[in-house]
Motif scaffolding. Structure first.
Motif, PDB file in Angstrom:
ATOM      1  N   SER A   1       0.820  -1.217   0.000  1.00  0.00           N
ATOM      2  CA  SER A   1       0.000   0.000   0.000  1.00  0.00           C
ATOM      3  C   SER A   1       0.852   1.265   0.000  1.00  0.00           C
ATOM      4  CB  SER A   1      -0.926   0.013   1.221  1.00  0.00           C
ATOM      5  OG  SER A   1      -0.170   0.089   2.422  1.00  0.00           O
ATOM      6  N   ARG A   2       2.188   1.123   0.125  1.00  0.00           N
ATOM      7  CA  ARG A   2       3.051   2.305   0.052  1.00  0.00           C
ATOM      8  C   ARG A   2       2.940   2.993  -1.307  1.00  0.00           C
ATOM      9  NH1 ARG A   2       8.395   1.339   0.073  1.00  0.00           N
ATOM     10  NH2 ARG A   2       8.074  -0.790  -0.633  1.00  0.00           N
ATOM     11  N   PHE A   3       2.460   2.264  -2.301  1.00  0.00           N
ATOM     12  CA  PHE A   3       2.285   2.856  -3.626  1.00  0.00           C
ATOM     13  C   PHE A   3       1.425   4.111  -3.549  1.00  0.00           C
ATOM     14  CE2 PHE A   3      -0.306   3.479  -7.384  1.00  0.00           C
ATOM     15  CZ  PHE A   3       0.629   3.491  -8.408  1.00  0.00           C
ATOM     16  N   PHE A   4       0.408   4.104  -2.685  1.00  0.00           N
ATOM     17  CA  PHE A   4      -0.532   5.220  -2.627  1.00  0.00           C
ATOM     18  C   PHE A   4       0.020   6.412  -1.850  1.00  0.00           C
ATOM     19  CE2 PHE A   4      -3.094   1.326  -2.983  1.00  0.00           C
ATOM     20  CZ  PHE A   4      -3.736   1.585  -4.176  1.00  0.00           C
ATOM     21  N   SER A   5       0.850   6.171  -0.866  1.00  0.00           N
ATOM     22  CA  SER A   5       1.263   7.246   0.034  1.00  0.00           C
ATOM     23  C   SER A   5       2.683   7.753  -0.200  1.00  0.00           C
ATOM     24  CB  SER A   5       1.146   6.775   1.489  1.00  0.00           C
ATOM     25  OG  SER A   5       1.944   5.615   1.715  1.00  0.00           O
ATOM     26  N   ASP A   6       3.514   6.979  -0.910  1.00  0.00           N
ATOM     27  CA  ASP A   6       4.925   7.325  -1.051  1.00  0.00           C
ATOM     28  C   ASP A   6       5.218   7.719  -2.499  1.00  0.00           C
ATOM     29  OD1 ASP A   6       7.626   7.631  -0.908  1.00  0.00           O
ATOM     30  OD2 ASP A   6       8.089   5.548  -0.377  1.00  0.00           O
ATOM     31  N   ARG A   7       5.519   8.994  -2.716  1.00  0.00           N
ATOM     32  CA  ARG A   7       5.806   9.466  -4.074  1.00  0.00           C
ATOM     33  C   ARG A   7       7.097   8.871  -4.622  1.00  0.00           C
ATOM     34  NH1 ARG A   7       5.363  15.726  -5.065  1.00  0.00           N
ATOM     35  NH2 ARG A   7       5.407  14.920  -7.181  1.00  0.00           N
ATOM     36  N   THR A   8       7.981   8.422  -3.724  1.00  0.00           N
ATOM     37  CA  THR A   8       9.244   7.838  -4.176  1.00  0.00           C
ATOM     38  C   THR A   8       9.146   6.329  -4.367  1.00  0.00           C
ATOM     39  OG1 THR A   8      10.061   7.527  -1.907  1.00  0.00           O
ATOM     40  CG2 THR A   8      10.501   9.653  -2.956  1.00  0.00           C
ATOM     41  N   HIS A   9       7.967   5.775  -4.225  1.00  0.00           N
ATOM     42  CA  HIS A   9       7.788   4.341  -4.436  1.00  0.00           C
ATOM     43  C   HIS A   9       8.241   3.988  -5.850  1.00  0.00           C
ATOM     44  CE1 HIS A   9       5.767   0.481  -5.057  1.00  0.00           C
ATOM     45  NE2 HIS A   9       5.685   0.387  -3.739  1.00  0.00           N
ATOM     46  N   PRO A  10       8.999   2.906  -6.018  1.00  0.00           N
ATOM     47  CA  PRO A  10       9.533   2.587  -7.350  1.00  0.00           C
ATOM     48  C   PRO A  10       8.473   2.492  -8.447  1.00  0.00           C
ATOM     49  CG  PRO A  10      10.630   1.265  -5.688  1.00  0.00           C
ATOM     50  CD  PRO A  10       9.532   2.001  -4.984  1.00  0.00           C
ATOM     51  N   ALA A  11       7.314   1.938  -8.139  1.00  0.00           N
ATOM     52  CA  ALA A  11       6.272   1.840  -9.164  1.00  0.00           C
ATOM     53  C   ALA A  11       5.724   3.218  -9.524  1.00  0.00           C
ATOM     54  CB  ALA A  11       5.148   0.924  -8.686  1.00  0.00           C
ATOM     55  N   ARG A  12       5.559   4.091  -8.519  1.00  0.00           N
ATOM     56  CA  ARG A  12       5.130   5.464  -8.795  1.00  0.00           C
ATOM     57  C   ARG A  12       6.174   6.178  -9.640  1.00  0.00           C
ATOM     58  NH1 ARG A  12       1.784   7.909  -4.707  1.00  0.00           N
ATOM     59  NH2 ARG A  12       2.366   9.954  -5.521  1.00  0.00           N
ATOM     60  N   GLN A  13       7.449   5.987  -9.299  1.00  0.00           N
ATOM     61  CA  GLN A  13       8.525   6.618 -10.051  1.00  0.00           C
ATOM     62  C   GLN A  13       8.553   6.110 -11.490  1.00  0.00           C
ATOM     63  OE1 GLN A  13      11.249   8.958  -8.908  1.00  0.00           O
ATOM     64  NE2 GLN A  13       9.431   9.352  -7.689  1.00  0.00           N
ATOM     65  N   PHE A  14       8.313   4.809 -11.654  1.00  0.00           N
ATOM     66  CA  PHE A  14       8.295   4.235 -13.002  1.00  0.00           C
ATOM     67  C   PHE A  14       7.206   4.891 -13.849  1.00  0.00           C
ATOM     68  CE2 PHE A  14       6.448   1.246 -16.006  1.00  0.00           C
ATOM     69  CZ  PHE A  14       7.554   0.831 -16.730  1.00  0.00           C
ATOM     70  N   LEU A  15       5.978   4.939 -13.337  1.00  0.00           N
ATOM     71  CA  LEU A  15       4.870   5.543 -14.082  1.00  0.00           C
ATOM     72  C   LEU A  15       5.140   7.017 -14.360  1.00  0.00           C
ATOM     73  CD1 LEU A  15       1.754   3.976 -12.306  1.00  0.00           C
ATOM     74  CD2 LEU A  15       2.564   3.501 -14.620  1.00  0.00           C
ATOM     75  N   ASP A  16       5.682   7.712 -13.370  1.00  0.00           N
ATOM     76  CA  ASP A  16       5.896   9.148 -13.504  1.00  0.00           C
ATOM     77  C   ASP A  16       6.965   9.451 -14.558  1.00  0.00           C
ATOM     78  OD1 ASP A  16       5.696  11.965 -12.637  1.00  0.00           O
ATOM     79  OD2 ASP A  16       7.717  11.615 -11.896  1.00  0.00           O
ATOM     80  N   ARG A  17       8.116   8.804 -14.472  1.00  0.00           N
ATOM     81  CA  ARG A  17       9.230   9.114 -15.378  1.00  0.00           C
ATOM     82  C   ARG A  17       8.874   8.760 -16.822  1.00  0.00           C
ATOM     83  NH1 ARG A  17      13.942   8.702 -12.136  1.00  0.00           N
ATOM     84  NH2 ARG A  17      13.496   9.869 -10.212  1.00  0.00           N
ATOM     85  N   VAL A  18       8.246   7.594 -17.014  1.00  0.00           N
ATOM     86  CA  VAL A  18       7.920   7.171 -18.374  1.00  0.00           C
ATOM     87  C   VAL A  18       6.847   8.085 -18.968  1.00  0.00           C
ATOM     88  CG1 VAL A  18       7.065   5.277 -19.802  1.00  0.00           C
ATOM     89  CG2 VAL A  18       8.561   4.790 -17.871  1.00  0.00           C
ATOM     90  N   THR A  19       5.852   8.426 -18.170  1.00  0.00           N
ATOM     91  CA  THR A  19       4.779   9.289 -18.671  1.00  0.00           C
ATOM     92  C   THR A  19       5.313  10.676 -18.988  1.00  0.00           C
ATOM     93  OG1 THR A  19       3.137   8.059 -17.373  1.00  0.00           O
ATOM     94  CG2 THR A  19       2.506  10.242 -18.159  1.00  0.00           C
ATOM     95  N   GLN A  20       6.158  11.227 -18.132  1.00  0.00           N
ATOM     96  CA  GLN A  20       6.714  12.551 -18.398  1.00  0.00           C
ATOM     97  C   GLN A  20       7.547  12.556 -19.674  1.00  0.00           C
ATOM     98  OE1 GLN A  20       4.535  14.221 -16.337  1.00  0.00           O
ATOM     99  NE2 GLN A  20       6.192  15.708 -16.435  1.00  0.00           N
ATOM    100  N   ARG A  21       8.271  11.494 -19.918  1.00  0.00           N
ATOM    101  CA  ARG A  21       9.084  11.457 -21.143  1.00  0.00           C
ATOM    102  C   ARG A  21       8.195  11.370 -22.380  1.00  0.00           C
ATOM    103  NH1 ARG A  21      14.445  10.865 -22.291  1.00  0.00           N
ATOM    104  NH2 ARG A  21      14.943  10.052 -24.362  1.00  0.00           N
ATOM    105  N   SER A  22       7.041  10.743 -22.255  1.00  0.00           N
ATOM    106  CA  SER A  22       6.143  10.640 -23.407  1.00  0.00           C
ATOM    107  C   SER A  22       5.659  12.012 -23.863  1.00  0.00           C
ATOM    108  CB  SER A  22       4.942   9.754 -23.076  1.00  0.00           C
ATOM    109  OG  SER A  22       4.005  10.432 -22.249  1.00  0.00           O
ATOM    110  N   LEU A  23       5.692  13.018 -22.957  1.00  0.00           N
ATOM    111  CA  LEU A  23       5.243  14.360 -23.315  1.00  0.00           C
ATOM    112  C   LEU A  23       6.183  15.041 -24.300  1.00  0.00           C
ATOM    113  CD1 LEU A  23       4.073  15.732 -19.838  1.00  0.00           C
ATOM    114  CD2 LEU A  23       2.650  14.889 -21.705  1.00  0.00           C
ATOM    115  N   ALA A  24       7.359  14.472 -24.519  1.00  0.00           N
ATOM    116  CA  ALA A  24       8.299  15.066 -25.467  1.00  0.00           C
ATOM    117  C   ALA A  24       7.788  14.966 -26.898  1.00  0.00           C
ATOM    118  CB  ALA A  24       9.660  14.387 -25.360  1.00  0.00           C
TER     119      ALA A  24
END
Length: 732
Positions: free
Chosen positions: A365-388
């Motif tokens: 459940s750390r996925f929901f509360s921790d912004r540095t959670h690896p899965a959150r980081q994965f979704l965030d970094r990949v999605t941000q790069r898609s904006l290029a």
């Protein structure tokens, strides 16, 4: 009871009369605050009547009825409080308390206390009532108020009298005069509805009045007027199949209150140190084998058929934490699927990833509360790069998509799925991106160094210019010489000081030369002695000027122009006194500007720095035939707030018009003092500009912010909004 707008605003009888200013508009609005609140109280009193067409059943409760009676008995003080609070909010811009009274950010939800949560729901309930009433008339008011604010385009977020300002004034007023929480919760929504009905009329009359006096409405961004300006932000994605998601439950999920009592063991040491395995694509299978070969607990003995039926009958329903987590993820992915900033092929890969993320979130459940959670980081970094990428036809898109497809396929098929699995896959992807971006990074770093040096030189030149201005004050120095010293020569002296490594304040004598230059252009009573000294010093003086200007790559034609003007003054000084006065006056009058044609406040860059940093200005970006209908389809309809340049953070994606074409760029660097900014395209092209140019480009619509914060964070904010909406429904 005083009636709102008892003195009608009407229309202007004299079309030649002076147009109202912004202050006139605000003061006229604030004059209606007290009578507006008086009518709201009057409406609450009618609702508290035991019988009648406007009687409200909820108002018959003793506590609520007592609160309404107190409001009626203290009506003047209530109206005065509302007027005072509204005045504060209007002249403060209405935004200083926004973060404390509106729960819209998912990441901050777990920090709210019960009182803050209740207050946020109160404000949201009233905002909902008001928005439904005024949305039809608000865009017209936004358009004329934006003009009074000096904007060419409609900026609803900057309207000082927008609905949420009135709502917060109402909430503060009720909080002061209705101390009981239960009574205030019962009154806030009906009071918001009454307020909205009065605001609707006020907004319509304000816009009619301003239009009748000749105020031209601002131009809508995107080409058409947006209805529903009171409810800014994208709608929550998809209708909720259940009402399980509320603010209170969402906050408990973030706090881990729904976790199993024993807690879930941390994932430390559960994944082998396999960083090296992911360095090469071929070795991913080896990692899977190692994970699968870890010791497992022996399987439990199979129960007999009768026991199996009993277990199935007694199996508990899914825990509320799992159900709530699934609902949060469903809404988050639905929002991402509706985000126009993401390309369709990437959205398809997100959908494929959803089951894997859901499997992980049920275990962790750390996925929901921790912004540095690896899965959150994965979704965030990949999605941000898609904006290029603005379209699927752009160079590099196919390579990026293939890397995401591989990651989604591997994560979905993985038999062992833990937090660090996402982390290692992200590192693998980033290694591939780093190899591709290496040359881009070098060019960006070189441009950043050039800009940093330019900012340091310009800041130092500003101080030197002030010193030179003081040194020439009260002296008979021609204006073009003063301008030269404060502009170009200040840059020369600053560059010399920055390039000196031995600590010398004037390593090349450029600053000391200022005294000689100032003396050489002044009149003197001792004509003969002055002519002799000029004849001796002019050759060295001219050589020193040329040398200094060459050091900063000063345009040769401007350097020669200044020297020609200077030589004309020196030539006049070599004639007799009467002839000197005449020729000196002619030389000063005929002197042409020798400064670069930079606008006031714009930093100066050498030609090499311009080329290296991709320097742009407002005029070079905005084409003559630019129209707002040419905005890219992926751009939002309108920026919620026309933020200043300094409010943009590194990593922001934007569309910039370059040579008549829209280019997707990212803010990759901002100078320490916030005077220079550099945007970079994925191909590595740099586009640098000053703060002044950046603000002009944003106001003209030739630089459109696409995402100034992570897209995944925006999607989770929609989860918070949906929870807020469900919380409002629970209380109705």
């Amino acid at each position: 009871m005083a009636k709102i707008l008892s003195m009608r605003l009407g229309v202007a009888d004299d079309p030649t009369a002076l147009q109202p200013s912004l202050n006139d508009c605000l003061s006229t609005t604030l004059q209606q605050a007290a009578p507006l609140m008086a009518e709201v109280v009057d409406g609450l009193v009618r609702g508290a009547a035991p019988v009648g067409p406007q009687s409200v059943a909820a108002f018959q409760q003793p506590e609520v009825k007592e609160a309404i009676a107190a409001l009626e008995g203290n009506a003047k003080a209530v109206a005065a409080t509302f007027a005072e609070e509204l005045s504060k909010l209007v002249y403060e811009g209405g935004g200083k308390d926004q973060s404390a009274t509106e729960v819209l950010r998912y990441e901050d939800l777990q920090l709210f206390g019960d009182d803050e949560l209740d207050q946020s729901i109160e404000v949201a309930r009233a905002q909902q009532e008001v928005s439904l009433t005024v949305d039809e008339v608000l865009p017209a008011l936004d358009s004329v108020v934006s003009t009074l604010l000096g904007w060419r385009t409609i900026q609803p977020g900057l309207n000082p009298v927008r609905p949420d300002v009135f709502v917060r004034a109402l909430q503060r007023t009720l909080a002061k005069h209705v101390p009981g929480t239960a009574a205030r919760e019962a009154l806030i929504a009906p009071a918001g509805g009454l307020l909205g009905a009065k605001l609707r009329r006020l907004y319509r009359e304000l816009s009619d009045w301003l239009l009748s006096t000749g105020v031209e409405p601002a131009v809508p961004i995107g080409g058409k007027l947006q209805q529903g300006g009171g409810a800014s932000g994208a709608p929550a994605a998809g209708a909720m199949a259940k009402t399980l998601l509320t603010l209170d439950r969402l906050r408990k999920l973030l706090a881990g209150d729904f976790d199993a009592p024993a807690g879930k063991p941390e994932f430390l040491h559960t994944v082998p140190a396999s960083m090296a395995l992911l360095q090469e694509l071929k070795q991913v299978d080896a990692l899977v084998k190692r994970l699968e070969q870890r010791p497992k607990a022996p399987p439990a003995p199979a129960p007999d058929p009768a026991e199996k039926a009993t277990i199935a009958h007694e199996s508990p329903p899914p825990r509320i934490g799992h159900q709530l987590g699934d609902e949060v993820l469903r809404l988050m992915f639905d929002t991402l699927a509706q985000d126009d900033r993401l390309l369709p092929a990437y959205k398809a890969e997100l959908r494929k990833l959803q089951p894997a993320v859901q499997r992980l979130a049920q275990q962790d459940s750390r996925f929901f509360s921790d912004r540095t959670h690896p899965a959150r980081q994965f979704l965030d970094r990949v999605t941000q790069r898609s904006l290029a990428f603005k379209s699927e036809s752009e160079e590099g898109w196919r390579r990026f998509l293939e890397s995401v497809q591989y990651a989604s396929r591997w994560l979905t098929e993985s038999k062992v799925l833990e937090a660090d699995t996402f982390g290692e896959m992200l590192e693998h992807l980033q290694k591939g991106w780093t190899d591709h971006d290496q040359s881009v990074r070098h060019r960006r770093e070189d441009a950043a160094r050039a800009l940093l040096h330019a900012e340091q030189r310009n800041l130092l030149a500003q101080k030197l210019a002030a010193d030179f201005d003081n040194a020439t004050a009260g002296l008979d120095v021609p204006p073009f010489v003063v301008d030269f010293l404060k502009g170009s020569w200040a840059q020369v002296v600053a560059e010399a000081q920055l390039s000196c490594t031995d600590g010398s304040d004037d390593p090349f004598g450029y600053r000391a030369m200022v005294d000689d230059l100032v003396w050489s252009v002044q009149k003197s009573t001792s004509q003969r002695r002055r002519a002799r000294r000029l004849a001796q010093m002019v050759p060295a003086l001219v050589a020193k000027v040329k040398e200094g200007l060459e050091r900063i790559d000063y345009p040769p034609e401007l350097a020669q122009r200044f020297l020609d003007n200077l030589m004309a003054l020196h030539a006049a000084a070599l004639h007799d006194a009467q002839e000197e006065d005449r020729k000196r006056a002619e030389a000063i009058e005929s002197a042409q500007p020798s400064q670069p044609s930079e606008e006031a406040g714009e930093p100066w860059l050498a030609e090499s720095e311009v080329q290296e940093s991709g320097w742009v200005d407002h005029e070079s970006v905005l084409p003559q035939d630019f129209v707002f209908s040419e905005m890219p389809a992926t751009a939002p309809a309108a920026e919620p707030v026309a933020a200043g340049a300094g409010e943009l953070r590194t990593g922001t994606w934007a569309d910039l018009m370059v040579e008549g074409q829209w280019t997707r760029v990212q803010l990759t660097w901002a100078s320490p003092h916030g005077t220079l900014f550099m945007f970079t395209a994925l191909a590595g092209t740099a586009h640098s500009m000053s703060r002044r140019t950046l603000e002009r480009l944003r106001s003209s619509g030739t630089l459109r912010v696409i995402a100034d914060r992570p897209v995944v964070d925006d999607a989770l904010d929609q989860v918070a909004k949906a929870a807020l909406k469900n919380s409002l429904g629970k209380k109705d």
